[in-house]
Design a protein around this motif. Sequence first.
Motif, PDB file in Angstrom:
ATOM      1  N   PHE A 131       5.111 -16.404   3.619  1.00  0.00           N
ATOM      2  CA  PHE A 131       4.640 -15.023   3.711  1.00  0.00           C
ATOM      3  C   PHE A 131       3.324 -14.862   2.961  1.00  0.00           C
ATOM      4  CE2 PHE A 131       8.215 -13.791   5.914  1.00  0.00           C
ATOM      5  CZ  PHE A 131       8.405 -12.408   5.981  1.00  0.00           C
ATOM      6  N   PHE A 132       3.229 -15.520   1.803  1.00  0.00           N
ATOM      7  CA  PHE A 132       2.054 -15.383   0.947  1.00  0.00           C
ATOM      8  C   PHE A 132       1.666 -16.759   0.442  1.00  0.00           C
ATOM      9  CE2 PHE A 132       5.007 -11.838   0.335  1.00  0.00           C
ATOM     10  CZ  PHE A 132       4.266 -10.783   0.840  1.00  0.00           C
ATOM     11  N   GLY A 133       0.374 -16.921   0.106  1.00  0.00           N
ATOM     12  CA  GLY A 133      -0.051 -18.183  -0.463  1.00  0.00           C
ATOM     13  C   GLY A 133      -1.547 -18.396  -0.356  1.00  0.00           C
ATOM     14  N   LEU A 134      -2.097 -19.053  -1.355  1.00  0.00           N
ATOM     15  CA  LEU A 134      -3.514 -19.377  -1.394  1.00  0.00           C
ATOM     16  C   LEU A 134      -3.673 -20.687  -2.177  1.00  0.00           C
ATOM     17  CD1 LEU A 134      -4.948 -15.815  -2.212  1.00  0.00           C
ATOM     18  CD2 LEU A 134      -5.375 -17.086  -0.096  1.00  0.00           C
ATOM     19  N   GLY A 135      -4.930 -21.029  -2.472  1.00  0.00           N
ATOM     20  CA  GLY A 135      -5.203 -22.221  -3.258  1.00  0.00           C
ATOM     21  C   GLY A 135      -6.148 -21.896  -4.393  1.00  0.00           C
ATOM     22  N   SER A 136      -7.189 -22.712  -4.530  1.00  0.00           N
ATOM     23  CA  SER A 136      -8.130 -22.513  -5.626  1.00  0.00           C
ATOM     24  C   SER A 136      -8.817 -21.157  -5.561  1.00  0.00           C
ATOM     25  CB  SER A 136      -9.192 -23.618  -5.611  1.00  0.00           C
ATOM     26  OG  SER A 136     -10.013 -23.524  -4.444  1.00  0.00           O
ATOM     27  N   GLU A 137      -8.860 -20.546  -4.378  1.00  0.00           N
ATOM     28  CA  GLU A 137      -9.556 -19.266  -4.180  1.00  0.00           C
ATOM     29  C   GLU A 137      -8.745 -18.061  -4.609  1.00  0.00           C
ATOM     30  OE1 GLU A 137      -7.382 -19.877  -0.181  1.00  0.00           O
ATOM     31  OE2 GLU A 137      -8.015 -21.033  -1.927  1.00  0.00           O
ATOM     32  N   THR A 138      -7.584 -18.275  -5.174  1.00  0.00           N
ATOM     33  CA  THR A 138      -6.632 -17.191  -5.387  1.00  0.00           C
ATOM     34  C   THR A 138      -7.140 -16.067  -6.288  1.00  0.00           C
ATOM     35  OG1 THR A 138      -4.307 -16.728  -5.944  1.00  0.00           O
ATOM     36  CG2 THR A 138      -5.454 -18.321  -7.336  1.00  0.00           C
ATOM     37  N   ARG A 139      -7.986 -16.384  -7.281  1.00  0.00           N
ATOM     38  CA  ARG A 139      -8.402 -15.348  -8.240  1.00  0.00           C
ATOM     39  C   ARG A 139      -9.338 -14.304  -7.624  1.00  0.00           C
ATOM     40  NH1 ARG A 139      -8.560 -19.723 -12.430  1.00  0.00           N
ATOM     41  NH2 ARG A 139      -6.866 -19.245 -13.878  1.00  0.00           N
ATOM     42  N   LYS A 140     -10.142 -14.704  -6.667  1.00  0.00           N
ATOM     43  CA  LYS A 140     -11.153 -13.789  -6.133  1.00  0.00           C
ATOM     44  C   LYS A 140     -10.982 -13.557  -4.629  1.00  0.00           C
ATOM     45  CE  LYS A 140     -14.717 -14.489  -9.648  1.00  0.00           C
ATOM     46  NZ  LYS A 140     -16.124 -14.869  -9.921  1.00  0.00           N
ATOM     47  N   THR A 141      -9.737 -13.556  -4.180  1.00  0.00           N
ATOM     48  CA  THR A 141      -9.444 -13.249  -2.785  1.00  0.00           C
ATOM     49  C   THR A 141      -8.479 -12.079  -2.739  1.00  0.00           C
ATOM     50  OG1 THR A 141      -9.735 -15.573  -2.136  1.00  0.00           O
ATOM     51  CG2 THR A 141      -8.556 -14.138  -0.597  1.00  0.00           C
ATOM     52  N   SER A 142      -8.919 -10.972  -2.203  1.00  0.00           N
ATOM     53  CA  SER A 142      -8.076  -9.784  -2.150  1.00  0.00           C
ATOM     54  C   SER A 142      -6.901 -10.010  -1.205  1.00  0.00           C
ATOM     55  CB  SER A 142      -8.883  -8.580  -1.668  1.00  0.00           C
ATOM     56  OG  SER A 142      -8.034  -7.469  -1.432  1.00  0.00           O
ATOM     57  N   THR A 143      -5.723  -9.581  -1.629  1.00  0.00           N
ATOM     58  CA  THR A 143      -4.541  -9.636  -0.762  1.00  0.00           C
ATOM     59  C   THR A 143      -4.027  -8.232  -0.442  1.00  0.00           C
ATOM     60  OG1 THR A 143      -3.017  -9.774  -2.651  1.00  0.00           O
ATOM     61  CG2 THR A 143      -3.856 -11.856  -1.759  1.00  0.00           C
ATOM     62  N   ASP A 144      -4.843  -7.215  -0.721  1.00  0.00           N
ATOM     63  CA  ASP A 144      -4.421  -5.835  -0.494  1.00  0.00           C
ATOM     64  C   ASP A 144      -4.181  -5.567   0.992  1.00  0.00           C
ATOM     65  OD1 ASP A 144      -4.580  -5.100  -3.192  1.00  0.00           O
ATOM     66  OD2 ASP A 144      -6.729  -4.733  -3.028  1.00  0.00           O
ATOM     67  N   VAL A 145      -3.011  -5.059   1.312  1.00  0.00           N
ATOM     68  CA  VAL A 145      -2.697  -4.648   2.679  1.00  0.00           C
ATOM     69  C   VAL A 145      -3.165  -3.205   2.840  1.00  0.00           C
ATOM     70  CG1 VAL A 145      -0.877  -4.312   4.387  1.00  0.00           C
ATOM     71  CG2 VAL A 145      -0.700  -6.180   2.710  1.00  0.00           C
ATOM     72  N   PRO A 146      -4.027  -2.932   3.831  1.00  0.00           N
ATOM     73  CA  PRO A 146      -4.590  -1.581   3.946  1.00  0.00           C
ATOM     74  C   PRO A 146      -3.537  -0.541   4.330  1.00  0.00           C
ATOM     75  CG  PRO A 146      -5.166  -2.887   5.865  1.00  0.00           C
ATOM     76  CD  PRO A 146      -4.527  -3.826   4.896  1.00  0.00           C
ATOM     77  N   ASP A 147      -3.756   0.676   3.856  1.00  0.00           N
ATOM     78  CA  ASP A 147      -2.920   1.789   4.285  1.00  0.00           C
ATOM     79  C   ASP A 147      -3.250   2.127   5.732  1.00  0.00           C
ATOM     80  OD1 ASP A 147      -1.807   1.985   1.755  1.00  0.00           O
ATOM     81  OD2 ASP A 147      -3.325   3.404   1.055  1.00  0.00           O
ATOM     82  N   PRO A 148      -2.265   2.526   6.519  1.00  0.00           N
ATOM     83  CA  PRO A 148      -0.866   2.826   6.175  1.00  0.00           C
ATOM     84  C   PRO A 148       0.084   1.662   6.472  1.00  0.00           C
ATOM     85  CG  PRO A 148      -1.316   3.644   8.358  1.00  0.00           C
ATOM     86  CD  PRO A 148      -2.582   2.952   7.903  1.00  0.00           C
ATOM     87  N   TYR A 149      -0.432   0.418   6.401  1.00  0.00           N
ATOM     88  CA  TYR A 149       0.351  -0.749   6.799  1.00  0.00           C
ATOM     89  C   TYR A 149       1.111  -1.343   5.611  1.00  0.00           C
ATOM     90  CZ  TYR A 149      -2.965  -0.241  10.643  1.00  0.00           C
ATOM     91  OH  TYR A 149      -3.733   0.260  11.665  1.00  0.00           O
ATOM     92  N   GLY A 150       2.109  -2.148   5.920  1.00  0.00           N
ATOM     93  CA  GLY A 150       2.876  -2.814   4.879  1.00  0.00           C
ATOM     94  C   GLY A 150       3.653  -3.988   5.448  1.00  0.00           C
TER      95      GLY A 150
END
Length: 422
Positions: A132-151
């Motif tokens: 469902f979720f996951g990243l690598g070295s880029e994790t600190r500066k990659t937004s994972t925010d899901v936009p409203d009104p989605y979830g």
Amino acid sequence: MSRGKSLAFSLAIVLLAIGVLNSEALENGLKSMVYLSPKITLYPGSVSNKYYYDIEFPKGHIAIKSFNAEVVDEAGSPVSLQETYLHHWIALRYYNRKGVKNINYNVNLGFLQSDFIVAGNAGICDSGLPQFFGLGSETRKTSTDVPDPYGIEVGNPLKVPAGYEENWMFNIHAIDTRGAVDAMGCTECRCDLYNVTEDEYGQPLKPNYLGGVNCCYDGTQCKVNSGLESTERNLYLKYTIKWVDWSDSIVPVQIFILDVTDSWEHTGIHDCLIEYDIEKSTNGVATNDFTNTRRSSVILPIDGDVVYAVAHQHCGGIGSALYGENGRVICSSDPIYGQGTSAGDEEGYIVGRSICYPEPGSARILKGEALTVESNYSNKKSHTGVMGHFYILVADSSLGLNESIQVRFLTFIRSLHIFSSN
């Protein structure tokens, strides 16, 4: 104070700080919790690639709005990629039979066991990339925010099989490059640096397999400088989850992970290889072009609107794109390379990625439409074990668009701009 007591005290302070953060209620029903993974013990050159079951995760029928993570030490300080390379972390949902404990990954059965059911994303690889979720070295500066009104809907009791319960697990792959003879070579899992001739299951490697995850599995050791003191280090994946309680006002999204190595066009099955190699260019100087481009075609099983998209590449990556059947750009996701030495800005490493938030209705995908995944790497030198994935969130277009959705989305985008300018 002894070193052991000092570390324990530092960790206690970190947990106390996390508790304070967790006590804060956010606006509009948005809730937030900060957790620590189980301890990850490393030594110079060592590799940890373990599965952690039944991790801490919000309970109830909820909509995930973001899932961020980073590696920290026992004092809670961010750890540099130049010391510990985060190859990847993934969070996977599963259902396990009630009353059954101590579930472990079985080499022969994989995760397809009667007491353990993978409840992965919507696809589309037939094997691999179920997270469902996951990243690598880029994790600190990659937004994972899901936009409203989605979830991202999880915890729906109606979707859990009878006699089972929903849980979550981590796979965290970390490589300690302190004192490494070739730190970048270690991160690319070059087999010669690990002195590996068999994979983790004892099977001989193919003669042309030069590097990749089959050479840097759990417990392997990358070559370090002679005479280096083997200093133990305990680390954690600190992860922050934001969510809201589920309601009819939330528009659900499905998660698809696309892989540029998908051979579906030729085999009829989504046989995703996950990784591939980049050969050094033999004519780059003559053509003044050092770009290796790989593409694959995929078809999603649904009609939908892409509302979030981001690519995943390793060092050497210079950009990825997702195209519609008519050649329109659905998303172009570029790497952010560090320029310094501090955690989050490590020179030579991908520390973040640009993301795409298409306006509702502007990135609609039709069922049966052929999409093209493109991954570009520099081939000034060779690279092993690279990846070219695209993570997208798709809302069912049959739900329709209304003025409320448009307004809530634009409000979300404006809030991102306000946050980034502060």
